[in-house]
Enzyme design. Structure first.
Site, PDB file in Angstrom:
ATOM      1  N   HIS A   1      84.894 -69.616  13.777  1.00  0.00           N
ATOM      2  CA  HIS A   1      84.032 -68.462  13.520  1.00  0.00           C
ATOM      3  C   HIS A   1      84.019 -68.025  12.059  1.00  0.00           C
ATOM      4  O   HIS A   1      83.279 -67.122  11.692  1.00  0.00           O
ATOM      5  CB  HIS A   1      84.462 -67.265  14.383  1.00  0.00           C
ATOM      6  CG  HIS A   1      85.708 -66.602  13.876  1.00  0.00           C
ATOM      7  ND1 HIS A   1      86.949 -67.117  14.096  1.00  0.00           N
ATOM      8  CD2 HIS A   1      85.890 -65.486  13.127  1.00  0.00           C
ATOM      9  CE1 HIS A   1      87.851 -66.344  13.522  1.00  0.00           C
ATOM     10  NE2 HIS A   1      87.243 -65.342  12.916  1.00  0.00           N
TER      11      HIS A   1
HETATM   12  C1  UD1 Z   1      85.463 -60.274  12.265  1.00  0.00           C
HETATM   13  C2  UD1 Z   1      86.504 -60.174  11.128  1.00  0.00           C
HETATM   14  C3  UD1 Z   1      87.340 -61.458  11.070  1.00  0.00           C
HETATM   15  C4  UD1 Z   1      87.918 -61.776  12.425  1.00  0.00           C
HETATM   16  C5  UD1 Z   1      86.797 -61.827  13.449  1.00  0.00           C
HETATM   17  C6  UD1 Z   1      87.272 -62.145  14.838  1.00  0.00           C
HETATM   18  C7  UD1 Z   1      85.875 -58.885   9.141  1.00  0.00           C
HETATM   19  C8  UD1 Z   1      85.459 -58.989   7.726  1.00  0.00           C
HETATM   20  N1  UD1 Z   1      85.869 -60.034   9.832  1.00  0.00           N
HETATM   21  O1  UD1 Z   1      84.588 -61.325  11.931  1.00  0.00           O
HETATM   22  O2  UD1 Z   1      88.384 -61.279  10.150  1.00  0.00           O
HETATM   23  O3  UD1 Z   1      88.601 -63.012  12.349  1.00  0.00           O
HETATM   24  O4  UD1 Z   1      86.158 -60.557  13.466  1.00  0.00           O
HETATM   25  O5  UD1 Z   1      86.212 -62.247  15.714  1.00  0.00           O
HETATM   26  O6  UD1 Z   1      86.205 -57.814   9.594  1.00  0.00           O
HETATM   27  N2  UD1 Z   1      78.724 -59.829  17.237  1.00  0.00           N
HETATM   28  C9  UD1 Z   1      78.332 -59.765  18.552  1.00  0.00           C
HETATM   29  N3  UD1 Z   1      79.093 -59.036  19.423  1.00  0.00           N
HETATM   30  C10 UD1 Z   1      80.206 -58.379  19.036  1.00  0.00           C
HETATM   31  C11 UD1 Z   1      80.597 -58.467  17.685  1.00  0.00           C
HETATM   32  C12 UD1 Z   1      79.858 -59.184  16.799  1.00  0.00           C
HETATM   33  O7  UD1 Z   1      77.338 -60.344  18.950  1.00  0.00           O
HETATM   34  O8  UD1 Z   1      80.872 -57.748  19.877  1.00  0.00           O
HETATM   35  C13 UD1 Z   1      77.925 -60.643  16.300  1.00  0.00           C
HETATM   36  C14 UD1 Z   1      76.999 -59.845  15.437  1.00  0.00           C
HETATM   37  O9  UD1 Z   1      75.812 -60.567  15.277  1.00  0.00           O
HETATM   38  C15 UD1 Z   1      77.727 -59.758  14.098  1.00  0.00           C
HETATM   39  C16 UD1 Z   1      78.489 -61.073  14.081  1.00  0.00           C
HETATM   40  O10 UD1 Z   1      78.812 -61.334  15.451  1.00  0.00           O
HETATM   41  O11 UD1 Z   1      76.854 -59.584  13.042  1.00  0.00           O
HETATM   42  C17 UD1 Z   1      79.745 -61.032  13.275  1.00  0.00           C
HETATM   43  O12 UD1 Z   1      80.553 -59.905  13.630  1.00  0.00           O
HETATM   44  P1  UD1 Z   1      81.467 -59.178  12.511  1.00  0.00           P
HETATM   45  O13 UD1 Z   1      82.305 -58.128  13.130  1.00  0.00           O
HETATM   46  O14 UD1 Z   1      80.613 -58.797  11.360  1.00  0.00           O
HETATM   47  O15 UD1 Z   1      82.379 -60.343  11.977  1.00  0.00           O
HETATM   48  P2  UD1 Z   1      83.199 -61.500  12.712  1.00  0.00           P
HETATM   49  O16 UD1 Z   1      82.631 -62.798  12.309  1.00  0.00           O
HETATM   50  O17 UD1 Z   1      83.370 -61.243  14.175  1.00  0.00           O
END
Ligand code: UD1
Length: 364
Positions: free
Chosen positions: A206
């Site tokens: 991821h």
């Molecule tokens: C975040 C953390 C990362 C961690 C990871 C675990 C930061 C900078 N990054 O990254 O360190 O390893 O979490 O998962 O804080 N989304 C969904 N559903 C959700 C959450 C997110 O669909 O419940 C999608 C959204 O499109 C979002 C994307 O996933 O834009 C990324 O989510 P985000 O929280 O920005 O970062 P992660 O890649 O999950």
């Protein structure tokens, strides 16, 4: 009056870090722990299922900030958490890990003059292109109490000039979650997994550096398709990864007899998937630690790790994508039996050490 402690969580890797702490603190008379969920992760599979599996109550405060750019997400968490802090006036705020929720709440806490503790302090990848590394550096720089998982973390903090009296080596809190749930994890039956235990590799990816760029993602997929010729793969898809596979039209490539794509799993099911795997291919931070604890070989698709102890004392190996096939084949040939790492204070008692540390530091 009981010592008011805020425990902050926002994203999936936070939940297994706060659960043991909440359990340890909620049984104490001298404090009132409250869980604050920022809402950085919000899908049931990324959040709610973890609260259920880890026996945590509904958070006292839910900020519901959701996704966004780094600036938007961090700022929204700050705005929402400041209101809670002003209203609820915590005596101590505990942030965990290295996600945007960690730094956002850390900044709010310190600017309001409240005592800030960071759990999982001191980890450094040395790679400032990782958003998490910036979150780690900035959070540690302003924390009043820094609880570390391993001696390398104490060394990093010492080298950065953080006074030793602020720092306490307490161990790895995630191992507490695993040990609390070990029996339940062992009891899980995977009726929906196509492959037999010990006969598959679990894959999780991821990191933006691996999954956001089209070219990189294609190279990784081609390697995984090659690996699948020698061992079947079970691949729970993180929303970021699924989103990019869909955006680039790559999802069909993974339509393969030896590859099973599944949704993100709840904590216990996922740990059972890992425990029953022959090896793990990942870019996660926490999984490098969990596999070391379980003695499962871990091939980490990254150039660096903030968890070097998983290499020196565990089962972890950093792998460049062009070497993945060779490394998998070496693992399959050489790693016949599980060799469980025995790392100091990765023993399921970290939350208890933290509770004692709080009592002692604040004379409670
Ligand atoms: C975040 C953390 C990362 C961690 C990871 C675990 C930061 C900078 N990054 O990254 O360190 O390893 O979490 O998962 O804080 N989304 C969904 N559903 C959700 C959450 C997110 O669909 O419940 C999608 C959204 O499109 C979002 C994307 O996933 O834009 C990324 O989510 P985000 O929280 O920005 O970062 P992660 O890649 O999950």
């Amino acid at each position: 009056m009981s010592f008011n402690i805020h425990i902050i969580a926002g994203a999936r890797p936070n939940f297994m870090k706060i659960a043991p702490l909440w359990h340890a603190l909620s049984s104490q008379k001298w404090c009132t722990p409250k869980i604050i969920h920022t809402g950085q992760h919000y899908d049931v599979s990324m959040s709610g299922s973890f609260f259920e599996d880890l026996g945590m109550p509904t958070p006292q405060y839910a900020l519901n900030v959701g996704s966004g750019s780094h600036a938007v997400q961090t700022a929204n968490i700050m705005i929402a958490y400041e209101e809670i802090c002003l209203k609820d006036t915590p005596d101590l705020v505990i942030v965990v890990g290295d996600v945007n929720s960690t730094i956002a709440c850390a900044l709010v806490t310190k600017k309001l003059g409240i005592i800030l503790a960071h759990l999982e302090a001191g980890l450094r990848s040395g790679d400032r292109t990782m958003p998490e590394e910036i979150n780690r550096l900035a959070t540690d720089a302003i924390s009043d109490v820094l609880w570390t998982p391993s001696p390398d973390a104490n060394e990093n903090l010492h080298n950065e000039g953080i006074p030793d009296e602020k720092v306490e080596f307490v161990g790895n809190i995630m191992i507490d979650s695993f040990e609390m749930q070990r029996n339940a994890i062992d009891a899980i039956q995977h009726d929906n997994i196509k492959f037999l235990p010990e006969a598959y590799a679990a894959v999780t990816l991821h990191r933006p550096s691996n999954v956001d760029g089209r070219e990189n993602l294609q190279i990784i997929l081609s390697s995984l398709l090659e690996v699948a010729k020698s061992i079947p793969l079970v691949f729970p898809l993180h929303p970021r990864t699924r989103g990019n596979l869909e955006k680039y039209g790559f999802l069909d490539q993974l339509n393969h007899d030896n590859i099973q794509l599944i949704d993100p799993m709840p904590y216990r099911s996922f740990m059972s998937l890992v425990k029953n795997s022959r090896l793990v291919i990942t870019d996660s931070g926490g999984i490098q630690e969990e596999t070391s604890h379980l003695g499962i070989p871990c091939l980490t698709l990254r150039d660096n790790t903030e968890r070097p102890i998983t290499i020196s004392q565990g089962t972890n190996q950093l792998v460049k994508v062009e070497n993945l096939i060779k490394c998998v084949s070496q693992c399959l040939t050489h790693h016949k039996s599980k060799s469980v790492a025995n790392i100091k204070f990765w023993d399921g008692k970290t939350a208890q050490r933290i509770a004692e540390n709080i009592q002692q530091r604040f004379d409670l």
